[in-house]
Design an enzyme around this catalytic site. Sequence first.
Site, PDB file in Angstrom:
ATOM      1  N   LYS A 168      35.018  43.817  41.542  1.00  0.00           N
ATOM      2  CA  LYS A 168      35.046  42.911  40.389  1.00  0.00           C
ATOM      3  C   LYS A 168      33.664  42.352  40.096  1.00  0.00           C
ATOM      4  CE  LYS A 168      39.724  41.071  40.669  1.00  0.00           C
ATOM      5  NZ  LYS A 168      40.531  39.846  40.669  1.00  0.00           N
ATOM      6  N   GLY A 174      40.067  41.030  31.575  1.00  0.00           N
ATOM      7  CA  GLY A 174      40.473  42.361  32.036  1.00  0.00           C
ATOM      8  C   GLY A 174      39.315  43.342  32.121  1.00  0.00           C
ATOM      9  N   HIS A 196      51.669  38.703  38.510  1.00  0.00           N
ATOM     10  CA  HIS A 196      50.628  37.756  38.109  1.00  0.00           C
ATOM     11  C   HIS A 196      51.353  36.448  37.780  1.00  0.00           C
ATOM     12  CE1 HIS A 196      46.926  36.522  35.718  1.00  0.00           C
ATOM     13  NE2 HIS A 196      47.836  35.620  35.404  1.00  0.00           N
ATOM     14  N   LYS A 198      47.270  41.045  29.604  1.00  0.00           N
ATOM     15  CA  LYS A 198      48.671  40.666  29.441  1.00  0.00           C
ATOM     16  C   LYS A 198      49.273  41.101  28.106  1.00  0.00           C
ATOM     17  CE  LYS A 198      47.122  36.770  32.131  1.00  0.00           C
ATOM     18  NZ  LYS A 198      46.417  35.479  32.024  1.00  0.00           N
ATOM     19  N   GLU A 200      41.760  33.412  40.261  1.00  0.00           N
ATOM     20  CA  GLU A 200      40.667  32.786  39.522  1.00  0.00           C
ATOM     21  C   GLU A 200      41.181  31.606  38.721  1.00  0.00           C
ATOM     22  OE1 GLU A 200      38.835  34.842  36.332  1.00  0.00           O
ATOM     23  OE2 GLU A 200      40.708  35.541  35.467  1.00  0.00           O
ATOM     24  N   ASN A 218      40.880  29.710  34.934  1.00  0.00           N
ATOM     25  CA  ASN A 218      40.404  29.822  33.562  1.00  0.00           C
ATOM     26  C   ASN A 218      40.239  28.434  32.963  1.00  0.00           C
ATOM     27  OD1 ASN A 218      40.228  32.662  33.347  1.00  0.00           O
ATOM     28  ND2 ASN A 218      42.446  32.766  33.180  1.00  0.00           N
ATOM     29  N   ARG A 271      40.026  26.993  30.051  1.00  0.00           N
ATOM     30  CA  ARG A 271      40.243  26.951  28.603  1.00  0.00           C
ATOM     31  C   ARG A 271      41.735  27.004  28.324  1.00  0.00           C
ATOM     32  NH1 ARG A 271      42.023  32.185  28.628  1.00  0.00           N
ATOM     33  NH2 ARG A 271      40.772  33.610  29.864  1.00  0.00           N
ATOM     34  N   ARG A 318      52.979  39.535  22.817  1.00  0.00           N
ATOM     35  CA  ARG A 318      51.725  39.545  22.048  1.00  0.00           C
ATOM     36  C   ARG A 318      51.779  40.603  20.944  1.00  0.00           C
ATOM     37  NH1 ARG A 318      46.513  38.314  25.826  1.00  0.00           N
ATOM     38  NH2 ARG A 318      47.531  36.849  27.258  1.00  0.00           N
TER      39      ARG A 318
HETATM   40  P1  ADP Z   1      40.113  38.859  34.196  1.00  0.00           P
HETATM   41  O1  ADP Z   1      39.321  37.660  34.551  1.00  0.00           O
HETATM   42  O2  ADP Z   1      39.296  39.966  33.640  1.00  0.00           O
HETATM   43  O3  ADP Z   1      41.342  38.555  33.378  1.00  0.00           O
HETATM   44  P2  ADP Z   1      41.579  38.822  36.661  1.00  0.00           P
HETATM   45  O4  ADP Z   1      40.813  38.654  37.902  1.00  0.00           O
HETATM   46  O5  ADP Z   1      42.263  37.623  36.074  1.00  0.00           O
HETATM   47  O6  ADP Z   1      40.643  39.469  35.559  1.00  0.00           O
HETATM   48  O7  ADP Z   1      42.655  39.966  36.850  1.00  0.00           O
HETATM   49  C1  ADP Z   1      43.397  40.483  35.766  1.00  0.00           C
HETATM   50  C2  ADP Z   1      44.499  41.384  36.280  1.00  0.00           C
HETATM   51  O8  ADP Z   1      43.953  42.441  37.081  1.00  0.00           O
HETATM   52  C3  ADP Z   1      45.512  40.719  37.164  1.00  0.00           C
HETATM   53  O9  ADP Z   1      46.507  40.056  36.448  1.00  0.00           O
HETATM   54  C4  ADP Z   1      46.057  41.901  37.951  1.00  0.00           C
HETATM   55  O10 ADP Z   1      46.969  42.651  37.201  1.00  0.00           O
HETATM   56  C5  ADP Z   1      44.831  42.747  38.161  1.00  0.00           C
HETATM   57  N1  ADP Z   1      44.178  42.424  39.450  1.00  0.00           N
HETATM   58  C6  ADP Z   1      43.076  41.672  39.632  1.00  0.00           C
HETATM   59  N2  ADP Z   1      42.755  41.583  40.931  1.00  0.00           N
HETATM   60  C7  ADP Z   1      43.669  42.305  41.603  1.00  0.00           C
HETATM   61  C8  ADP Z   1      43.891  42.601  42.986  1.00  0.00           C
HETATM   62  N3  ADP Z   1      43.081  42.147  43.949  1.00  0.00           N
HETATM   63  N4  ADP Z   1      44.968  43.361  43.308  1.00  0.00           N
HETATM   64  C9  ADP Z   1      45.796  43.838  42.360  1.00  0.00           C
HETATM   65  N5  ADP Z   1      45.639  43.599  41.040  1.00  0.00           N
HETATM   66  C10 ADP Z   1      44.595  42.836  40.659  1.00  0.00           C
END
Ligand code: ADP
Length: 452
Positions: A156, A163, A206, A235, A286, A288, A290, A336
């Site tokens: 990441k 996403g 999630h 989402k 994480e 957010n 906002r 959505r």
């Molecule tokens: P962003 O900040 O780009 O939205 P996120 O960290 O919130 O990214 O993750 C978005 C989605 O990615 C999560 O809802 C999940 O579906 C997938 N995801 C992220 N990290 C993991 C992980 N460690 N294991 C499995 N799926 C993950």
Amino acid sequence: MFRKILIANRGEIAVRVIRTCKELGVRTVAVYSPADANALHVELADESYTLSGIRSYLDIEEIITVAKRAQAEAVHPGYGFLSEDPDFVRACEANGLVFIGPSSRTVEMVGNKINARRAAVAAGVPVVPGSSGATSLTRDEMLRLAEELGYPVIVKAAGGGGGRGMRLARDAEELTESLVVASREAAVSFDDATVFLEKYLLSPRHVEVQILADQYGNVVHLGERDCSIQRRHQKLIEEAPCPVVTDSVREAMGATAVRVARAVGYVGAGTVECLMNPDGTYYFMEMNARIQVEHPVTEMITGLDIVKEQLRVASGEPLGYDQSDISLNGWAIECRLNAEDPYRNFLPAPGTITEYHQPGGPGVRIDCAAYAGCAISPHYDSMFGKLISWGRNRGEAIQRMRRALDEIVIEGIKTTLPFHRWALNHPLFCRGEVSTSFLDQHWPNGTIEKSA
Ligand code: ADP
């Protein structure tokens, strides 16, 4: 309360903010790019100012200049664009404008996923297993860590979001490649090449917790949302509450979210995102800083207007209630509405809407910026609206959503509607047995992507 605010956004969220402002008697200033001259938010705002270019919603200087010229007291950033840009928050602060959201310090801290992970760890909150201080790790150390975590792992970008900036790696070879590519992409997209590793959880849910905090240290949570139905880690359908969260888990998750919010000095409306394993264990992912796209499902079951709470808190009012005053009533689902072709892997499909009919009836809400004849621009996010249903229980919310999906008419462009009609009738969705891999496993026309 503010007399006048500027909304530094477009589309359905700008419309959403204007609606609350009207109720509060707050004057609204819209900004619009040349592509948005006929947009609904421009029509509904009290005043509007044109911006110079397609990308001007990201132009800090231009937005601040307009805000000052219009004599706005505060700026609502919506989501996306400048909403989580600490430079923008600082620019507002420096120009005597109230940023409707947390301080630049908090935005900076939670905007960086590594820092947010560290803050969560320090607050005693479990995070997805992975590297917490990846900045200093060499490639070999990353590879060793991945062996320890067990594949698959996800790379990441520290500054990623929406996403984007994530890459899955199933073995050492893929990881070696992913580290290089992810870091390069992160440098270009987020101005920060830092990446870190997380164990890739298989088929988690999630689950995220909405929190509200005022300037006086009062923090409450508004329960959770399940946002597991996603394509490319973004989402598509959200609901509140989460079908598998019991009262005691809700209490524990809520307390965790409040702890994270306190740890980063949070003020305003924010979301603590978690991944939940099938056995119910969950990890912080994480925060957010906002308003989220999916905030309406929480509004529908709490009776609160989250945008109103954002404005109240930003203007210095205390929350005026505590956790015991928050109760959840019924069930809400959000679909959505994206200008995308669900049969072609959700490829963006901008164009002009030729026919538009909004559904109605008990328990149906639509937050949308579209109308017959309006153009969905290729320059911006493909999401133009959200359809929300409420019922006394999940079954009623599903039935009402099905009815609304039957009634709604959007012609002229491809949309996510056929997908939603399919999903709302899928036995697994109806039983609440979903995970983030639902589409990959069950949507016959989706494709499984190696990278996010
Ligand atoms: P962003 O900040 O780009 O939205 P996120 O960290 O919130 O990214 O993750 C978005 C989605 O990615 C999560 O809802 C999940 O579906 C997938 N995801 C992220 N990290 C993991 C992980 N460690 N294991 C499995 N799926 C993950």
